[in-house]
Write a protein that holds these residues in place. Structure first.
Motif, mmCIF file in Angstrom:
data_model
loop_
_atom_site.group_PDB
_atom_site.id
_atom_site.type_symbol
_atom_site.label_atom_id
_atom_site.label_comp_id
_atom_site.label_asym_id
_atom_site.label_seq_id
_atom_site.Cartn_x
_atom_site.Cartn_y
_atom_site.Cartn_z
ATOM 1 N N LEU A 203 31.766 7.137 23.830
ATOM 2 C CA LEU A 203 31.309 8.520 23.955
ATOM 3 C C LEU A 203 30.922 8.848 25.392
ATOM 4 N N ALA A 204 30.306 7.874 26.074
ATOM 5 C CA ALA A 204 29.946 8.091 27.474
ATOM 6 C C ALA A 204 31.196 8.291 28.333
ATOM 7 N N GLY A 205 32.251 7.515 28.023
ATOM 8 C CA GLY A 205 33.499 7.663 28.764
ATOM 9 C C GLY A 205 34.157 9.007 28.526
ATOM 10 N N LEU A 206 34.118 9.466 27.277
ATOM 11 C CA LEU A 206 34.668 10.789 26.981
ATOM 12 C C LEU A 206 33.892 11.873 27.723
ATOM 13 N N ALA A 207 32.557 11.785 27.668
ATOM 14 C CA ALA A 207 31.717 12.792 28.324
ATOM 15 C C ALA A 207 31.959 12.811 29.827
ATOM 16 N N ARG A 208 32.116 11.629 30.407
ATOM 17 C CA ARG A 208 32.357 11.543 31.847
ATOM 18 C C ARG A 208 33.682 12.218 32.219
ATOM 19 N N GLY A 209 34.638 12.163 31.288
ATOM 20 C CA GLY A 209 35.929 12.806 31.532
ATOM 21 C C GLY A 209 35.963 14.258 31.094
ATOM 22 N N GLY A 210 34.806 14.801 30.709
ATOM 23 C CA GLY A 210 34.725 16.202 30.325
ATOM 24 C C GLY A 210 35.249 16.488 28.936
ATOM 25 N N ALA A 211 35.276 15.467 28.068
ATOM 26 C CA ALA A 211 35.801 15.638 26.711
ATOM 27 C C ALA A 211 34.722 15.308 25.686
ATOM 28 N N ALA A 212 34.958 15.726 24.456
ATOM 29 C CA ALA A 212 34.061 15.425 23.343
ATOM 30 C C ALA A 212 34.867 14.784 22.220
ATOM 31 N N LEU A 213 34.183 14.086 21.354
ATOM 32 C CA LEU A 213 34.837 13.434 20.225
ATOM 33 C C LEU A 213 35.351 14.488 19.248
ATOM 34 N N HIS A 214 36.596 14.362 18.830
ATOM 35 C CA HIS A 214 37.192 15.310 17.894
ATOM 36 C C HIS A 214 36.677 15.083 16.478
ATOM 37 N N SER A 215 36.640 13.827 16.034
ATOM 38 C CA SER A 215 36.208 13.513 14.670
ATOM 39 C C SER A 215 35.831 12.036 14.576
ATOM 40 N N ARG A 216 35.089 11.730 13.507
ATOM 41 C CA ARG A 216 34.569 10.366 13.357
ATOM 42 C C ARG A 216 34.491 10.017 11.879
ATOM 43 N N ALA A 217 34.749 8.742 11.572
ATOM 44 C CA ALA A 217 34.564 8.218 10.217
ATOM 45 C C ALA A 217 34.107 6.777 10.336
ATOM 46 N N ALA A 218 33.487 6.257 9.272
ATOM 47 C CA ALA A 218 32.965 4.889 9.281
ATOM 48 C C ALA A 218 33.892 3.962 8.507
ATOM 49 N N GLY A 219 34.264 2.856 9.145
ATOM 50 C CA GLY A 219 35.105 1.855 8.491
ATOM 51 C C GLY A 219 34.361 0.599 8.097
ATOM 52 N N GLU A 220 33.112 0.440 8.634
ATOM 53 C CA GLU A 220 32.201 -0.645 8.253
ATOM 54 C C GLU A 220 32.758 -2.041 8.516
ATOM 55 N N PHE A 221 33.755 -2.148 9.400
ATOM 56 C CA PHE A 221 34.419 -3.423 9.701
ATOM 57 C C PHE A 221 35.160 -3.981 8.491
ATOM 58 N N ARG A 222 35.481 -3.139 7.521
ATOM 59 C CA ARG A 222 36.193 -3.577 6.318
ATOM 60 C C ARG A 222 37.561 -2.901 6.263
ATOM 61 N N LEU A 223 38.565 -3.680 5.873
ATOM 62 C CA LEU A 223 39.942 -3.199 5.907
ATOM 63 C C LEU A 223 40.156 -1.987 5.005
ATOM 64 N N GLU A 224 39.758 -2.077 3.742
ATOM 65 C CA GLU A 224 40.027 -0.992 2.812
ATOM 66 C C GLU A 224 39.208 0.250 3.148
ATOM 67 N N THR A 225 37.977 0.053 3.618
ATOM 68 C CA THR A 225 37.146 1.191 4.023
ATOM 69 C C THR A 225 37.764 1.906 5.217
ATOM 70 N N ALA A 226 38.337 1.135 6.139
ATOM 71 C CA ALA A 226 38.999 1.730 7.303
ATOM 72 C C ALA A 226 40.239 2.506 6.881
ATOM 73 N N ARG A 227 40.957 1.989 5.902
ATOM 74 C CA ARG A 227 42.116 2.722 5.394
ATOM 75 C C ARG A 227 41.702 4.078 4.823
ATOM 76 N N THR A 228 40.620 4.073 4.054
ATOM 77 C CA THR A 228 40.109 5.323 3.488
ATOM 78 C C THR A 228 39.694 6.285 4.594
#
Length: 340
Positions: A203-228
């Motif tokens: 996020l700091a890198g995006l802000a430094r480049g004048g950008a913001a995060l478009h969207s976010r989701a949690a994958g919890e370091f789990r394969l199936e959760t990341a797929r969802t």
């Protein structure tokens, strides 16, 4: 000698050396001449002698056992790193006992109690955290603890990680340089310092480049959760054109969903970047651009800290963050001036 237990005295008599020489040959770190080692080991093999490790450790006051706490082994990074860790400790004359904990640290208290019951000389906690009460209990027992690939606010604990903040920031710079305007992030388990630091740097890198995060989701370091998470993020018309996934294990699942369920091209429609650089990341099926954790260096630093605390009674906590490089491959658009 049939019918009775072979002793070190029997080996000494066969080899023509003293009993103390036999003890030195079978004691890690003790000195003995090559000729003595050869004679003793030859006699031991002929007699079928095995040294009594338990008796020797009781006499020395050390178990030479390291308790290794691991929360999960699904991620390729941990089996590889733990193999290196176990081998290096064995080379130093220590043995490893593996204990599995839950990722959320719900059962860590019980596990640490069991570890201490084994009279371990030290503890390495990989992908698992210890509360301040537990770390204080370990200190009171004279058992040093080193965190591997995880850090905590407790200033008394030593920790070895990659520089996750710098790694996350580097990913942001890379994606912005590639001209991406709708950049998403799939987080790991929120309670992990690795997740927190990677996202902070990103996020700091995006802000430094004048950008913001478009969207976010949690994958919890789990394969199936990341797929969802990937299905949710890419369901609408305003889908991301790039996604940073908090580790490679999740990134593989995300890429499978994008390509095989949603029919998207990687990197034609969306760039994907991971973190860890586990072996499958370089496979042609994924060819994943990712931040490489220097597992060998991380293991070496972890063992060095632990051995110093055990053998030199060095109780000064150390925090080490090892630089992590971006490995540019084919899963993400390569900006001008960046080489693969």
């Amino acid at each position: 000698m049939r019918g009775r237990k072979i002793t070190s005295a029997d080996v000494a008599a066969r080899a023509g050396v003293s009993q103390s020489a036999v003890s030195r040959v079978f004691t890690p770190g003790a000195s003995a001449s090559p000729r003595t080692v050869q004679k003793v080991r030859k006699a031991a093999a002929e007699l079928g002698y095995r040294p009594n490790v338990i008796a020797r450790t009781m006499a020395s006051g050390r178990s030479r056992i390291i308790g290794l706490v691991v929360a999960y082994l699904d991620n390729y990074f941990y089996p590889e790193a733990l193999e290196k860790l176990s081998k290096l400790l064995q080379d130093r004359g220590y043995h490893v006992l593996l204990f599995m904990a839950s990722q959320t640290a719900e059962n860590v208290d019980d596990i640490v109690e069991r570890i201490l019951d084994h009279q371990v000389d030290g503890i390495v906690a990989a992908s698992a955290g210890l509360g301040s009460e537990l770390s204080a209990r370990c200190r009171a027992a004279g058992v040093p603890v080193v965190l591997f690939n995880r850090s905590q606010d407790d200033p008394s604990l030593s920790a070895v990680t990659s520089d996750n903040v710098a790694g996350g920031r580097r990913v942001a710079e890379f994606l912005l340089a590639g001209g991406h305007g709708r950049i998403a992030y799939i987080a790991g388990w929120e309670g992990a310092s690795t997740q927190r630091d990677r996202e902070f740097g990103f996020l700091a890198g995006l802000a430094r480049g004048g950008a913001a995060l478009h969207s976010r989701a949690a994958g919890e370091f789990r394969l199936e959760t990341a797929r969802t998470a990937a299905r949710v993020l890419f369901a609408g018309p305003d889908r991301p054109d790039a996604v940073f996934v908090a580790n490679d294990h999740m990134a593989f699942g995300v890429m499978d969903v994008l390509r095989h369920e949603l029919g998207l091209s990687v990197p034609g429609d969306v760039s994907v970047v991971g973190y860890d650089d586990v072996p499958p990341a370089a496979w042609p099926a994924y060819d994943l651009t990712t931040v490489r954790q220097a597992a060998t260096r991380m293991v070496a630093e972890t063992v060095a800290i632990l051995i110093d605390q055990i053998e030199q009674a060095c109780d000064e906590p150390r925090r080490i963050a090892i630089s992590a490089d971006l490995r540019v491959r084919g899963s993400a658009r390569v900006p001008a001036g960046w080489s693969r």
